[in-house]
Motif scaffolding. Sequence first.
Motif, PDB file in Angstrom:
ATOM      1  N   ARG A 827     -10.037  28.911  31.893  1.00 34.73           N
ATOM      2  CA  ARG A 827     -10.753  27.746  32.429  1.00 34.73           C
ATOM      3  C   ARG A 827     -11.894  27.430  31.463  1.00 34.73           C
ATOM      4  O   ARG A 827     -12.835  28.200  31.325  1.00 34.73           O
ATOM      5  CB  ARG A 827     -11.279  28.061  33.825  1.00 34.73           C
ATOM      6  N   LEU A 829     -14.863  24.773  29.934  1.00 32.57           N
ATOM      7  CA  LEU A 829     -15.750  23.637  30.142  1.00 32.57           C
ATOM      8  C   LEU A 829     -16.072  23.064  28.766  1.00 32.57           C
ATOM      9  O   LEU A 829     -16.681  23.730  27.925  1.00 32.57           O
ATOM     10  CB  LEU A 829     -17.035  24.078  30.844  1.00 32.57           C
ATOM     11  N   ARG A 853     -12.326  20.969  31.806  1.00 33.24           N
ATOM     12  CA  ARG A 853     -13.182  19.973  32.451  1.00 33.24           C
ATOM     13  C   ARG A 853     -14.165  19.494  31.398  1.00 33.24           C
ATOM     14  O   ARG A 853     -14.746  20.280  30.675  1.00 33.24           O
ATOM     15  CB  ARG A 853     -13.931  20.567  33.642  1.00 33.24           C
ATOM     16  N   VAL A 861     -23.102  19.513  32.217  1.00 35.43           N
ATOM     17  CA  VAL A 861     -22.682  20.904  32.013  1.00 35.43           C
ATOM     18  C   VAL A 861     -23.272  21.784  33.099  1.00 35.43           C
ATOM     19  O   VAL A 861     -22.572  22.596  33.724  1.00 35.43           O
ATOM     20  CB  VAL A 861     -23.118  21.398  30.621  1.00 35.43           C
ATOM     21  N   ALA A 864     -21.519  21.120  36.400  1.00 34.26           N
ATOM     22  CA  ALA A 864     -20.170  21.689  36.452  1.00 34.26           C
ATOM     23  C   ALA A 864     -20.228  23.196  36.684  1.00 34.26           C
ATOM     24  O   ALA A 864     -19.408  23.744  37.433  1.00 34.26           O
ATOM     25  CB  ALA A 864     -19.424  21.369  35.156  1.00 34.26           C
ATOM     26  N   PHE A 870     -15.936  28.995  35.339  1.00 36.07           N
ATOM     27  CA  PHE A 870     -15.268  28.822  34.039  1.00 36.07           C
ATOM     28  C   PHE A 870     -15.284  30.158  33.270  1.00 36.07           C
ATOM     29  O   PHE A 870     -16.161  31.001  33.471  1.00 36.07           O
ATOM     30  CB  PHE A 870     -15.980  27.751  33.194  1.00 36.07           C
ATOM     31  N   VAL A 873     -17.467  28.162  27.688  1.00 38.93           N
ATOM     32  CA  VAL A 873     -18.045  26.834  27.485  1.00 38.93           C
ATOM     33  C   VAL A 873     -17.960  26.495  26.002  1.00 38.93           C
ATOM     34  O   VAL A 873     -18.403  27.267  25.153  1.00 38.93           O
ATOM     35  CB  VAL A 873     -19.517  26.769  27.944  1.00 38.93           C
TER      36      VAL A 873
END
Length: 954
Positions: A827, A829, A853, A861, A864, A870, A873
């Motif tokens: 996941r 970001l 995302r 950021v 989220a 997540f 990043v």
Amino acid sequence: MFWKQQLEELIKGLDEERAEELRRLFEKVRAAPESPLPSDTDRTRENIYSTFFSCAGDIIIMHGLDGQIIDANRITCNRLGYTLEEMQGSHFSMLTGSHTKDRIEYVLGRVVSRGNYSFETVFVSKGGRQVPVEVSARIVTHGEQDVVLSIARDISARKVAEEIILEQKVFLSQIIKNLPVGLFVKKVKNDLRYTLWNSRMEEMTGHPREKAIGKTDRELFRENGLNWRNMTDQEAIRTGLPVEACSRERTPDGEETVYHVVKIPVMDAEGKADAILGIVENITDRVRAEGEIRKAHDDLERRVEQRTAELLGVNERLRIAEEKFRSIFENSILGIFRMNLDGRVLVCNQSLARMFGYESAEELIQASQERPESLHGDMRNREELQKRLLAGEDFEPFEYEYRRADGSVFTGRTHIRLLRDRRDNYPYLEGFIEDMSESKAFQQRLEQSQRDYRILYEQASEAIFLLDLKGRVLDANPMVTEILGYGLDEIRAMDPRDLITRDMERIREELRAVKSGKTLRLELNLRTGSGREITADLSARLLEGGRILAMLRDNTERTAMEGALRSAKEEAEQASQAKSEFLANMSHEIRTPLGGIIGMTDMVLGAGLQPQQAEYVKGIKEASRSLLEIINDILDFSKIEARKMEIALEPFQLRERLEIVVGTFRLAAMEKSLELRSVVPDDLPDGYMGDACRIGQVLSNLVGNAVKFTEEGFVEMRVRMLERTEDSARLEFSVTDTGIGISEADQGRLFDVFSQLEPSLSKRHRGTGLGLAISKRLVEMMGGEIFVRSRVGEGSCFTFRLELPFAEPSAEAQETERENVSQEGRRVLLAEDNELNQEFLTFFLKDAGHSVRVACNGHEVLTALREETFDLVLMDIQMPEMDGLETTAHIRAGETAAPRDIPIVALTAYAMKGDRERMLKAGMDDYLSKPVDMEKLYKIIARLTGERRAASEA
């Protein structure tokens, strides 16, 4: 051939002459028909040993490893007086005396451990006679056992010779030590350093032998008599003949001493002077006696008149006095004479003849008889002196000009008096002359030197002071008035230290240190007579006699100029900083859309386009990458010019780096049907310390140019070792092509900045003209050199050389880097404000199995991270409202629901020096520059998320 092997085994301990003699002997024995050597091994061995023992001229003894004698030759029995039966079974020490048995045991141990051993000892014959011998012992095979074969050579004659030499050496040493004259030897090839210095020399000079040996005249006597010593040395070396000289020196109590010195060159085998033998005699008494000659002579005449009755005794004393007079007269270095009032010489010694340039005293007397005026420089001066003498005037020694036989004139210090013969009552002149030519010339040179130094003193551009220890000015040059604005009388009346305006106590303290011998150099501020403050450099040191020499230079203008230069430097640094910031911003602004363009073309190329459409898109991608290369070149050049480029020193594998370079251009070479090859010797070491990236960059520039400018043939990259040390290797990298070549005129500007050899609008090859300039600077920054050889139409060869330290192979370096890119999705970001970058990064991340995302700025950021979980990043640095650095700071501070240590990777178009360090210091876990290399990004995601997951499971 067996007997030859045995022979060689036996003679290993002999010298070459004796060994050759025994070889010839065995050849003779073998060839004799009455003594055939049978093929049987045992009999052959016995014959060899028998012949060797009976014919050898040295003592030969065979004994066991325990020292028990087995066999001995005839010479042994004859010389030592033992029968073979008496020696067999006895210990070897029987021959050397029982007191040496321990020594023999020690020697046997050395023979056994080494296999052979040589030593000296003394054999004692049966009758008690001692025989000095040199023994060579060796382990040999006799029958089926190892034994010791000892060959002893009688060295009695050599020992006697050594004793004679030692006795002669001691005898000669005693002679030299007790000679009544000084004796020394100088070695010519050793800068005329003393190698011999007897006790008489110690007495005359006061220098002990241990301090004189190995020293030169300058080190022993400094400037005292250095000129005549050096001149006489050089004359003896040059002529190869003995040289005589007289030296006048004063003892510490002021008494004058006169030495007569003879220097004799000692020649080597080639007829060149190898050393100088010096003989020194103190003739002070002899010279003093010369002044008393006349007095002694008159005294003798008076005694003859007064003591007629004692004629025999008087005659004997007269004879002794005359002999003394004759010795002094003939051996004096002064020219002694007696002449009549006409100037004709009646009597003179050899020294006077040499002084006037004649071979003998007789020649001088004859010349004066024929032409008396030829000896005098000016006859009028002579006549004037003679008148004054006849008038009864006494003269102190005076200088007078005389004329030599060749017409040249010299100055002689003359001692003269008028005498009258008591019997015949006619006057004559008597005295002696000392040649003053050399001392006169020296005096003239000294006076000229003083005048020269005075001119320098007067004309110097610095103010020069001469002060006493109390700081009072004793003398000063005219520049003092010009710099300080005070007259010389004013300077003398004041204390110059009162002119100091700043740090007075500190400077006065340093000035006081000059009195202790410290040399002073400092900068200080002074106030001149006009009230103006100046900055000046002062140097001062203590002279002999308790005086201080000080020099002052006005550097007010220089100080002002240095201040201006500092200001200009600060302005230049500010301008450079502004340029760097501009380049960084321009890099970001250009790289960001370029990254989007390249990413989007990759997306389109993967969408199944028609061939012509794919070619169009490839053209767009190629143009974008060309633009990116231009930007990279400009940034690299800017870093180098600003001295912000750093060269790393890290371990790397050479062959791996070369393969990367070749792989980069393999496709381009294939498209042009070029052969691209890499040649590396198999024995070339692979691990080095250096900047692999910069080395690869230089090679890439050279290989890229070679492929670009070659239409057919080959491009070859070659590496070879020039030299190797224990810690490093000097390598030569070369890139050769069969391309268009470069003219000799163009080669001179090939490495210039922005230089292109095809600058016209119609040029076929693109480029900034920075590649080779950057390569040259990178090579020089790595301590190397780069050059080119080329001919038009035949191709070019670019070569650079580097010295690289070896790297110790480590486990990480030996293994190929393997990134275990997990197939499990993460996941992610993505923080990115550029829409093109958002689109192509999202596309490729999802294509790799990750969920994405997108956030357009730092606030999104943080939002989220509060709403979702997540694994990682991807953070753009330059975003609106809140940039990536500030956003990272909020995350690391724990202001979101995400863990503080969540992996954050910086994605940025900044590529200047220090950007990576700045990102990591701000809290990023890794750094990737735009345009993004997706393969590198996949590996970073796998590594960072994999490490974090492994840590949480542990």
